[in-house]
Design a protein around this motif. Structure first.
Motif, mmCIF file in Angstrom:
data_model
loop_
_atom_site.group_PDB
_atom_site.id
_atom_site.type_symbol
_atom_site.label_atom_id
_atom_site.label_comp_id
_atom_site.label_asym_id
_atom_site.label_seq_id
_atom_site.Cartn_x
_atom_site.Cartn_y
_atom_site.Cartn_z
ATOM 1 N N LEU A 185 25.873 66.105 22.370
ATOM 2 C CA LEU A 185 25.278 65.180 23.333
ATOM 3 C C LEU A 185 26.356 64.601 24.251
ATOM 4 O O LEU A 185 26.178 64.524 25.473
ATOM 5 N N LYS A 186 27.473 64.212 23.667
ATOM 6 C CA LYS A 186 28.575 63.684 24.476
ATOM 7 C C LYS A 186 29.115 64.746 25.427
ATOM 8 O O LYS A 186 29.428 64.464 26.587
ATOM 9 N N LEU A 187 29.201 65.992 24.931
ATOM 10 C CA LEU A 187 29.670 67.096 25.770
ATOM 11 C C LEU A 187 28.708 67.364 26.918
ATOM 12 O O LEU A 187 29.127 67.587 28.066
ATOM 13 N N ALA A 188 27.403 67.333 26.627
ATOM 14 C CA ALA A 188 26.392 67.588 27.654
ATOM 15 C C ALA A 188 26.451 66.555 28.771
ATOM 16 O O ALA A 188 26.349 66.894 29.952
ATOM 17 N N PHE A 189 26.645 65.299 28.431
ATOM 18 C CA PHE A 189 26.749 64.254 29.440
ATOM 19 C C PHE A 189 28.066 64.345 30.200
ATOM 20 O O PHE A 189 28.116 64.164 31.415
ATOM 21 N N ARG A 190 29.151 64.656 29.462
ATOM 22 C CA ARG A 190 30.462 64.728 30.101
ATOM 23 C C ARG A 190 30.533 65.873 31.105
ATOM 24 O O ARG A 190 30.994 65.710 32.230
ATOM 25 N N GLU A 191 30.047 67.050 30.692
ATOM 26 C CA GLU A 191 30.077 68.213 31.581
ATOM 27 C C GLU A 191 29.171 68.001 32.788
ATOM 28 O O GLU A 191 29.489 68.402 33.899
ATOM 29 N N GLY A 192 28.015 67.376 32.549
ATOM 30 C CA GLY A 192 27.120 67.101 33.657
ATOM 31 C C GLY A 192 27.732 66.165 34.676
ATOM 32 O O GLY A 192 27.593 66.345 35.888
ATOM 33 N N GLU A 193 28.438 65.133 34.188
ATOM 34 C CA GLU A 193 29.070 64.178 35.086
ATOM 35 C C GLU A 193 30.182 64.821 35.893
ATOM 36 O O GLU A 193 30.388 64.530 37.070
ATOM 37 N N ARG A 194 30.926 65.741 35.244
ATOM 38 C CA ARG A 194 31.985 66.462 35.958
ATOM 39 C C ARG A 194 31.413 67.314 37.074
ATOM 40 O O ARG A 194 31.919 67.348 38.187
ATOM 41 N N ALA A 195 30.328 68.031 36.732
ATOM 42 C CA ALA A 195 29.695 68.912 37.712
ATOM 43 C C ALA A 195 29.132 68.106 38.878
ATOM 44 O O ALA A 195 29.257 68.489 40.045
ATOM 45 N N GLU A 196 28.527 66.974 38.562
ATOM 46 C CA GLU A 196 27.959 66.125 39.604
ATOM 47 C C GLU A 196 29.045 65.522 40.480
ATOM 48 O O GLU A 196 28.896 65.375 41.688
ATOM 49 N N GLY A 197 30.200 65.167 39.826
ATOM 50 C CA GLY A 197 31.320 64.609 40.577
ATOM 51 C C GLY A 197 31.939 65.634 41.510
ATOM 52 O O GLY A 197 32.343 65.315 42.633
ATOM 53 N N ALA A 198 31.997 66.902 41.021
ATOM 54 C CA ALA A 198 32.594 67.966 41.840
ATOM 55 C C ALA A 198 31.740 68.291 43.047
ATOM 56 O O ALA A 198 32.238 68.656 44.113
ATOM 57 N N SER A 199 30.408 68.179 42.871
ATOM 58 C CA SER A 199 29.519 68.474 43.987
ATOM 59 C C SER A 199 29.453 67.313 44.978
ATOM 60 O O SER A 199 29.137 67.505 46.126
#
Length: 386
Positions: A372-386
């Motif tokens: 769950l922590k990984l899913a939120f962390r990766e999503g935030e990274r992807a959203e930040g990059a976009s």
């Protein structure tokens, strides 16, 4: 040693074991219930479980589902929303199908039905704790998980009730399933729409004549009565327990009944149930059940990610959000063990099933926080990059 004295000793040892191992597991950031089960496994090596202990521990099953009903509400079910319902329905269907498919080659048709049904419920208490730590409980994903869990409780219990009732009747046919669904539908309708008014009126009268302390006692009596009625209708007793709790949640007495019942349940009967679960796990059969248990557990974990994630997409969520919801719906806990105890009591399944389901619970509990922590962390990274 007489049977009564032996029973008293067993109960004392089981409660001490539950408290000790529950505390140990809470200190290492693991669910208390897993500690109680592990403690029961160790206790069972020295003190084999008895039928008397098993009968008493079954009260814990009823109280567990009774409290789950009290924590829900009809309004919450109505307000679950499109995404909550789609996550639940698709998640339950996918979990059942995959659970059935992986079990059938190992156990045959009847057992595959039961194991498939045992993969359907979700327990999100662990997910809620992790989301609170990340301050994401009020996010769209967190809200969807919470609302889906409300519907999931009832739908999972209905699926398990239908399967267990069919297997008890020794016939699994379209007609028998329709008959059971009709009974379940009528029972739910009566308990949801009629019983809250009856209970509220009755408890008000009891308080008015000066017996305010009797509301909890009468609730316990009603719990056992409706559990009996459900069994008498060839439905699962925990369906009656859950629906009574749901009916009482609609009355003004919800809070005091919940608080007093929770103390009784979690101080005595629920710990006894989970320790008894551990005592009944056939440790000697670990090697023979190992391969299937691991495969089944992994499929059960994947089924919720796939099913609930797909349901979230159907409900209008984006891919990353749906993945987080799917991961958040992974954990299993009490409902599966409660229904499994009912199935074992009816002779549908043997002791080896405990090992499989406990391993599923343990692994699903273990993998959820990091995923769950990984899913939120990766999503935030992807959203930040976009």
């Amino acid at each position: 040693m007489s049977k009564l004295i032996e029973l008293i000793l067993y109960l004392a040892l089981m409660l001490l074991t539950a408290e000790t191992f529950g505390w140990i597991f809470s200190r290492i950031d693991q669910p208390v219930v897993l500690g109680q089960i592990v403690g029961g496994i160790l206790l069972g090596l020295a003190f084999p479980p008895t039928e008397e202990v098993k009968d008493i521990s079954m009260i814990g099953v009823l109280m567990l589902l009774f409290l789950a009903g009290l924590e829900s509400s009809v309004d919450e079910l109505k307000g679950a929303g499109r995404s909550g319902f789609s996550v639940t329905i698709v998640g339950v269907v996918v979990a059942f199908v995959l659970g059935f498919a992986i079990t059938y080659p190992f156990k045959g048709f009847d057992q595959a039905l039961l194991y498939g049904a045992l993969t359907t419920p979700t327990s999100v208490s662990l997910t809620v704790r992790v989301l609170m730590e990340m301050d994401r409980l009020k996010s769209r994903e967190g809200t969807t998980i919470l609302t889906a869990a409300i519907v999931d409780d009832i739908l999972g219990i209905i699926v398990l009730t239908v399967v267990i009732s069919s297997l008890i009747a020794r016939t699994v046919s379209v007609l028998s399933v329709v008959e059971i669904l009709l009974k379940v539908g009528l029972f739910i309708a009566f308990m949801v729409f009629a019983m809250p008014r009856v209970l509220d009126y009755t408890l008000r009268k009891v308080v008015r004549i000066g017996f305010a302390d009797s509301t909890v006692t009468l609730s316990m009596a009603a719990l056992f009565l409706f559990a009996y009625l459900a069994e008498h209708m060839n439905l699962a007793s925990i369906l009656g327990a859950y629906l009574l709790g749901l009916a009482l949640s609609e009355t003004e007495f919800r809070k005091p009944i919940f608080e007093h019942s929770r103390i009784i349940a979690h101080s005595i009967f629920v710990p006894l149930f989970f320790v008894d679960v551990g005592m009944n796990i056939p440790v000697k059969d670990l090697s023979s059940a190992g391969v299937f248990a691991v495969i089944f557990s992994l499929v059960a974990i994947a089924s919720k990610i796939i099913g609930c994630g797909l349901g979230a997409i159907i409900g209008g969520m984006r891919g990353r959000e749906a993945l987080r919801v799917g991961v958040g719906m992974i954990p299993r806990m009490g409902v599966e063990l409660a229904m499994l105890a009912i199935a074992m009591k009816a002779g549908i399944v043997g002791n080896e099933a405990y090992l499989v389901i406990v391993l599923m619970i343990f692994l699903s509990t273990l993998v959820t926080p990091p995923l769950l922590k990984l899913a939120f962390r990766e999503g935030e990274r992807a959203e930040g990059a976009s």
